[in-house]
Write an enzyme that holds these catalytic residues in place. Structure first.
Site, short mmCIF file in Angstrom:
data_model
loop_
_atom_site.label_atom_id
_atom_site.label_comp_id
_atom_site.label_asym_id
_atom_site.label_seq_id
_atom_site.Cartn_x
_atom_site.Cartn_y
_atom_site.Cartn_z
N HIS A 127 -10.00 19.63 -5.35
CA HIS A 127 -10.50 19.75 -3.98
C HIS A 127 -9.33 19.70 -3.00
CE1 HIS A 127 -10.58 15.42 -4.93
NE2 HIS A 127 -10.45 15.18 -3.64
N LEU A 128 -9.41 20.59 -2.03
CA LEU A 128 -8.40 20.69 -0.99
C LEU A 128 -8.90 19.95 0.25
CD1 LEU A 128 -5.78 22.10 0.19
CD2 LEU A 128 -7.34 23.89 1.00
#
Length: 168
Positions: A131-132
């Protein structure tokens, strides 16, 4: 950062699914124990998905925002943390960055030079699904958030530096 702990030692390589993962409707990797997999399939009540104009990604607000705008961009396919990425995953990271910028623009964030995007580096990940973090404006990060999302620290790597690492 979401509030569920996952073991990072069993993260799969990006091309495979996690142990116990099942094929979803379009064959993507899905781990029913992974909160981000469930969010991506809209199986978690109360999570608002934001339009990010990508069939392979979802975006939603972080449950513990570190900035006025704090979103997570997550692949629908279960992929381990950023340490499992390989050179061929540069395009995925670039696509995640583009999705993050798209969401910010839709939320009327106009100064895209005051944005911080990056990944927590293992073992400093609370979720074992790539996840960014997309934070804006970065200039308004509070004291604790400046530490947690500090550029290129032992626990956080910017998206640009991640791309550089993958290309090296």
């Amino acid at each position: 950062m979401a509030g569920e702990q996952n073991s990072l030692s069993s993260d799969p390589p990006p091309s495979s699914t996690a142990e116990g993962a099942v094929a979803g409707p379009s064959g993507e990797g899905y781990d029913p124990k992974c909160v981000f997999c469930r969010i991506a399939r809209q199986e978690e009540p109360g999570t608002q998905l934001l339009p990010c104009e990508s069939e392979d990604l979802v975006c939603f607000p972080d449950i513990r925002p570190g900035a006025p705008h704090h979103y997570l961009v997550v692949p629908k396919k279960h992929i381990g943390n950023c340490k499992t990425l390989k050179k061929e995953d540069v395009s995925l990271v670039e696509k995640m960055i583009t999705a993050g910028k798209t969401v910010l623009q839709k939320k009327n964030v106009t100064n895209l030079s005051d944005v911080r995007m990056g990944f927590h580096w293992p073992p400093f990940c609370s979720i074992g699904h790539l996840h960014l973090h997309v934070l804006a404006p970065a200039s308004q990060l509070g004291f604790l958030s400046r530490l947690i999302y500090r550029r290129n620290s032992y626990w956080f790597i910017t998206a640009d530096q991640m791309i550089e690492r993958l290309q090296a």
